[in-house]
Design an enzyme around this catalytic site. Structure first.
Site, PDB file in Angstrom:
ATOM      1  N   GLY A 131      36.621  30.915   4.953  1.00  0.00           N
ATOM      2  CA  GLY A 131      37.441  30.581   6.126  1.00  0.00           C
ATOM      3  C   GLY A 131      37.116  31.485   7.294  1.00  0.00           C
ATOM      4  N   TYR A 132      35.988  31.238   7.926  1.00  0.00           N
ATOM      5  CA  TYR A 132      35.560  32.035   9.082  1.00  0.00           C
ATOM      6  C   TYR A 132      35.754  31.237  10.383  1.00  0.00           C
ATOM      7  CZ  TYR A 132      33.069  35.886   6.614  1.00  0.00           C
ATOM      8  OH  TYR A 132      32.723  36.987   5.887  1.00  0.00           O
ATOM      9  N   GLU A 248      24.761  35.774   3.218  1.00  0.00           N
ATOM     10  CA  GLU A 248      24.599  34.350   3.536  1.00  0.00           C
ATOM     11  C   GLU A 248      23.229  34.107   4.173  1.00  0.00           C
ATOM     12  OE1 GLU A 248      27.742  32.826   5.950  1.00  0.00           O
ATOM     13  OE2 GLU A 248      27.033  30.765   5.789  1.00  0.00           O
TER      14      GLU A 248
HETATM   15  C1  LIG Z   1      27.141  22.011   7.007  1.00  0.00           C
HETATM   16  C2  LIG Z   1      28.008  23.078   7.604  1.00  0.00           C
HETATM   17  C3  LIG Z   1      28.802  23.839   6.762  1.00  0.00           C
HETATM   18  C4  LIG Z   1      29.622  24.840   7.294  1.00  0.00           C
HETATM   19  N1  LIG Z   1      30.419  25.548   6.439  1.00  0.00           N
HETATM   20  C5  LIG Z   1      31.239  26.513   6.928  1.00  0.00           C
HETATM   21  C6  LIG Z   1      32.119  27.224   6.053  1.00  0.00           C
HETATM   22  O1  LIG Z   1      32.158  26.987   4.842  1.00  0.00           O
HETATM   23  N2  LIG Z   1      32.938  28.152   6.581  1.00  0.00           N
HETATM   24  C7  LIG Z   1      32.940  28.455   7.906  1.00  0.00           C
HETATM   25  O2  LIG Z   1      33.677  29.342   8.312  1.00  0.00           O
HETATM   26  N3  LIG Z   1      32.137  27.776   8.788  1.00  0.00           N
HETATM   27  C8  LIG Z   1      31.287  26.806   8.315  1.00  0.00           C
HETATM   28  N4  LIG Z   1      30.476  26.102   9.174  1.00  0.00           N
HETATM   29  C9  LIG Z   1      30.581  26.362  10.619  1.00  0.00           C
HETATM   30  C10 LIG Z   1      29.382  27.053  11.222  1.00  0.00           C
HETATM   31  O3  LIG Z   1      29.336  28.407  10.860  1.00  0.00           O
HETATM   32  C11 LIG Z   1      29.500  26.866  12.754  1.00  0.00           C
HETATM   33  O4  LIG Z   1      29.403  25.479  13.007  1.00  0.00           O
HETATM   34  C12 LIG Z   1      28.408  27.575  13.494  1.00  0.00           C
HETATM   35  O5  LIG Z   1      28.536  28.977  13.383  1.00  0.00           O
HETATM   36  C13 LIG Z   1      28.404  27.184  14.999  1.00  0.00           C
HETATM   37  O6  LIG Z   1      29.667  27.330  15.560  1.00  0.00           O
HETATM   38  P1  LIG Z   1      30.371  26.139  16.366  1.00  0.00           P
HETATM   39  O7  LIG Z   1      30.264  24.900  15.538  1.00  0.00           O
HETATM   40  O8  LIG Z   1      31.726  26.619  16.748  1.00  0.00           O
HETATM   41  O9  LIG Z   1      29.480  25.938  17.649  1.00  0.00           O
HETATM   42  P2  LIG Z   1      29.540  26.782  18.986  1.00  0.00           P
HETATM   43  O10 LIG Z   1      29.488  28.233  18.666  1.00  0.00           O
HETATM   44  O11 LIG Z   1      30.671  26.295  19.823  1.00  0.00           O
HETATM   45  O12 LIG Z   1      28.174  26.388  19.659  1.00  0.00           O
HETATM   46  C14 LIG Z   1      27.984  25.161  20.387  1.00  0.00           C
HETATM   47  C15 LIG Z   1      26.569  25.148  20.943  1.00  0.00           C
HETATM   48  O13 LIG Z   1      26.375  26.255  21.860  1.00  0.00           O
HETATM   49  C16 LIG Z   1      25.284  27.042  21.436  1.00  0.00           C
HETATM   50  N5  LIG Z   1      25.560  28.476  21.705  1.00  0.00           N
HETATM   51  C17 LIG Z   1      26.707  29.136  21.392  1.00  0.00           C
HETATM   52  N6  LIG Z   1      26.605  30.440  21.752  1.00  0.00           N
HETATM   53  C18 LIG Z   1      25.360  30.606  22.268  1.00  0.00           C
HETATM   54  C19 LIG Z   1      24.649  31.718  22.794  1.00  0.00           C
HETATM   55  N7  LIG Z   1      25.187  32.946  22.838  1.00  0.00           N
HETATM   56  N8  LIG Z   1      23.374  31.525  23.238  1.00  0.00           N
HETATM   57  C20 LIG Z   1      22.795  30.286  23.187  1.00  0.00           C
HETATM   58  N9  LIG Z   1      23.440  29.183  22.693  1.00  0.00           N
HETATM   59  C21 LIG Z   1      24.688  29.333  22.242  1.00  0.00           C
HETATM   60  C22 LIG Z   1      25.135  26.794  19.960  1.00  0.00           C
HETATM   61  O14 LIG Z   1      23.831  27.070  19.501  1.00  0.00           O
HETATM   62  C23 LIG Z   1      25.499  25.326  19.862  1.00  0.00           C
HETATM   63  O15 LIG Z   1      24.385  24.521  20.168  1.00  0.00           O
HETATM   64  C24 LIG Z   1      29.653  25.087   8.691  1.00  0.00           C
HETATM   65  C25 LIG Z   1      28.856  24.310   9.538  1.00  0.00           C
HETATM   66  C26 LIG Z   1      28.044  23.316   9.018  1.00  0.00           C
HETATM   67  C27 LIG Z   1      27.215  22.492   9.952  1.00  0.00           C
END
Ligand SMILES: Cc1cc2nc3c(=O)[nH]c(=O)nc-3n(C[C@H](O)[C@H](O)[C@H](O)COP(=O)(O)OP(=O)(O)OC[C@H]3O[C@@H](n4cnc5c(N)ncnc54)[C@H](O)[C@@H]3O)c2cc1C
Length: 393
Positions: A131-132, A248
């Site tokens: 739950g991150y 991870e």
């Molecule tokens: C299959 C799958 C399983 C997952 N499982 C888990 C899980 O079990 N537990 C959990 O906690 N999370 C989980 N996640 C979540 C995952 O960790 C996040 O989706 C990921 O870290 C991206 O965060 P966000 O979706 O909030 O996108 P955002 O951070 O909002 O990013 C949106 C867009 O902006 C870009 N962006 C953001 N910041 C920057 C920057 N500084 N420079 C350039 N570009 C940037 C990103 O690359 C992306 O294209 C999962 C995701 C997927 C797809």
């Protein structure tokens, strides 16, 4: 870098191989497992497989013996993963527990926490989720807003998590929550172990474009978490969270294997037609297939280089971002290419003779996820630019 196996490693490989051949469920069909089962069927299969691996002593290979693992060397882990991949066999059922939670608890947990949680992680009697991420916090994880407020001997948690893989099957969750909203954002976070059956938790599965629902929204409403379930110090959970993320990243990307995909891409090129001839006869197609094979090989050798670093006792470094970035992007490009090559036929997804091989549409729909999960490609590029290439921010 020495790519040969020692005599002891060769005999370990033989032991793994013999055991897998003797214990492989007779009805195992990798295509059906990946593409032909419902999520529930796949989960049941994986749990049963986990139990078999556990009984054979093959779960938590890398865990120290004192915690019920096998104390395997890094090379032995690579050999084991290799033998599984050759047979397209999945690992067991409690991946997050075994790869992330267990090792984090070994480093940061109290004796009581280790004793309470580690054995049931190994046996998959208790399944874990992570739950991150939150609706407003993914890449910038430290901005998370879920709150945990001390109340006597407990924390009271309120907030929402999202993309929580496997939460709908999980018994426990590693949860990051803000305990000091006044502190700088990395300083006021605590790392909690939360019983998913606690009153006040609602899990809502999210259906993906593949049609399955692997992850969830999780809502916390006045959820009480005993203080004994705090890992590390209060407000200092970020350090613990980073440990989990290092485990991870070290595992991500390296688990994407290309031998099978390349083979199946070649089969798709034989199946597809270009100007009335099999597409594989087209020099442009052949060149692209060769290019994918080259990239997959380069990735494998980079993996060996990283492995050598680890064998010399160095921790997994930011170079892990390279495997994650290149592996997940290559995986996506290969799937996109196969779908374009097959054209509308890619939408037919069967195992019938004469139908397009490889389930490429399903693979393409899934491939994007790997470029996001565990840190997006853009974030990996930032890490590589700053920490490997030393470019200015
Ligand atoms: C299959 C799958 C399983 C997952 N499982 C888990 C899980 O079990 N537990 C959990 O906690 N999370 C989980 N996640 C979540 C995952 O960790 C996040 O989706 C990921 O870290 C991206 O965060 P966000 O979706 O909030 O996108 P955002 O951070 O909002 O990013 C949106 C867009 O902006 C870009 N962006 C953001 N910041 C920057 C920057 N500084 N420079 C350039 N570009 C940037 C990103 O690359 C992306 O294209 C999962 C995701 C997927 C797809």
């Amino acid at each position: 870098m020495d790519l040969r196996l020692s005599a002891a490693e060769e005999s370990f490989r033989a032991e793994v191989s013999d055991w897998l051949d003797a214990n492989l469920p007779p009805d195992f069909d990798p295509d059906r497992f990946e593409f032909g089962m419902t999520a529930d069927e796949r989960w049941d299969w994986q749990l049963a497989w986990h139990r078999r691996l556990h009984a054979g002593g093959w779960v938590g290979l890398h865990w120290p013996r004192e915690y019920g693992g096998r104390g395997a060397t890094l090379m032995e882990q690579v050999i084991f993963a290799d033998e599984l991949a050759k047979r397209r066999l999945p690992a067991g059922a409690n991946l997050l527990g075994i790869l992330l939670v267990g090792p984090t608890l070994m480093q940061w947990g109290t004796e009581a926490q280790k004793k309470r949680f580690l054995p049931k992680i190994l046996s998959a009697e208790e399944i874990w989720c992570q739950g991150y991420s939150e609706p407003g916090s993914g890449s910038d994880l430290a901005s998370l807003q879920t709150r945990a407020v001390r109340d006597g001997d407990a924390f009271v948690v309120n907030g929402q998590k999202v993309w929580t893989s496997g939460a709908h099957r999980a018994d426990w969750c590693i949860l990051l929550a803000r305990t000091d909203p006044e502190a700088p954002k990395h300083r006021g976070i605590s790392y909690l172990l939360v019983d998913m059956r606690s009153p006040g938790i609602t899990v809502r599965p999210l259906v993906q474009m593949t049609g399955s629902a692997g992850f969830n929204e999780v809502f916390f409403e006045d959820v009480r978490v005993p203080r004994a379930n705090l890992v590390g110090e209060e407000h200092r959970g970020w350090e613990v969270a980073i440990t989990t993320l290092m485990f991870e990243r070290a595992g991500l990307g390296t688990d994407l294997r290309f031998e099978g995909a390349l083979e199946s891409l070649v089969a798709a090129a034989r199946h597809a037609r270009r100007a009335g001839r099999p597409a594989i006869e087209d020099p442009g197609v052949r060149e692209q297939l060769a290019q994918f094979a080259i990239e997959a090989t380069a990735l494998r050798y980079s993996g060996y280089r990283q492995l050598t670093r680890r064998l010399k006792g160095q921790p997994p470094g930011p170079e892990g971002s390279m495997a994650k970035l290149v592996g997940s992007e290559l995986n996506l490009r290969m799937a996109q290419y196969a779908v374009a090559l097959l054209g509308p036929a890619a939408q037919i997804d069967t195992n019938e003779a004469g139908e397009p091989p490889g389930h490429w549409l399903a693979r393409e729909l899934m491939a994007r996820a790997h470029t996001i999960a565990g840190g997006t490609s853009e974030i990996q590029r930032n890490i590589l630019a700053e920490r490997v290439l030393g470019l200015p921010r």
